[in-house]
Design an enzyme around this catalytic site. Sequence first.
Site, PDB file in Angstrom:
ATOM      1  N   SER A 159      42.382  41.976  44.111  1.00 47.97           N
ATOM      2  CA  SER A 159      43.683  42.617  43.950  1.00 47.97           C
ATOM      3  C   SER A 159      44.282  42.881  45.316  1.00 47.97           C
ATOM      4  O   SER A 159      43.557  42.965  46.313  1.00 47.97           O
ATOM      5  CB  SER A 159      43.521  43.944  43.194  1.00 47.97           C
ATOM      6  OG  SER A 159      44.686  44.741  43.278  1.00 47.97           O
ATOM      7  N   TYR A 180      39.158  51.913  42.362  1.00 45.35           N
ATOM      8  CA  TYR A 180      39.580  50.555  41.996  1.00 45.35           C
ATOM      9  C   TYR A 180      39.733  49.699  43.249  1.00 45.35           C
ATOM     10  O   TYR A 180      39.248  48.568  43.309  1.00 45.35           O
ATOM     11  CB  TYR A 180      40.897  50.631  41.229  1.00 45.35           C
ATOM     12  CG  TYR A 180      41.442  49.294  40.791  1.00 45.35           C
ATOM     13  CD1 TYR A 180      40.871  48.609  39.731  1.00 45.35           C
ATOM     14  CD2 TYR A 180      42.557  48.739  41.421  1.00 45.35           C
ATOM     15  CE1 TYR A 180      41.374  47.385  39.315  1.00 45.35           C
ATOM     16  CE2 TYR A 180      43.067  47.516  41.010  1.00 45.35           C
ATOM     17  CZ  TYR A 180      42.475  46.842  39.955  1.00 45.35           C
ATOM     18  OH  TYR A 180      42.979  45.631  39.556  1.00 45.35           O
TER      19      TYR A 180
END
Length: 216
Positions: free
Chosen positions: A109, A122
């Site tokens: 990401s 995350y």
Amino acid sequence: ISYLDVEQSDAEETRRWVEKAGRRALLLPGDLRSEAHCREIVSRTVAELGGLDILVNNAAAQTVNDGLDDVTSEDLEGAFRANVFAMYYLAQAAVPHMKPGSAIVNSTSQQAKIADKTMLIYAATKGAIASLTIGLSNLLAPRGIRVNCVAPGPIWTPIQPIVKSPEQLETLGSDTALGRAGQPAELAPAYVLLASREGSYMSGALVPVTGGTPML
């Protein structure tokens, strides 16, 4: 509607498209935080479909926080089990079945680089995935197996309305250079490239699909 219901619905629709194209699709629902399940889905895939050439690791848990105390030890362990451990277990199980020319594509990401203050854990898992991709690429290159990763920015996926408020959804992607969130169809070509022969000279690469947010 629960996240599991959304995932099941998406899986069924994907199977219909695959079968419409004249191919077989095998749905193997379960908890990828479990090492046993990771190994089982690889073994069942090989048994049912006769082999394994491409592994795409795309499952993830998105943990969000307001402050440092919002993430419990269970949240922390669960996020790393879902996002990082599962990729390792799946690679361990899949590689023995892979031949030269095979490919592994991981999903990291843009958070691996920008690490938003509300996505501490995350972002940490996505940074680990980027490093794991490089390490696996170095390890598996002598076997002719390529390993790369895609780094999405804000994409309209089913997880967005589950982890974000209506106010956040209204402005999703507005802070990117292109001023909007991306569609899944705009993300898919990066995975196809890395999985296909057209990407045969790419390994250890991170491909950003971020709407212009730099990851250099």
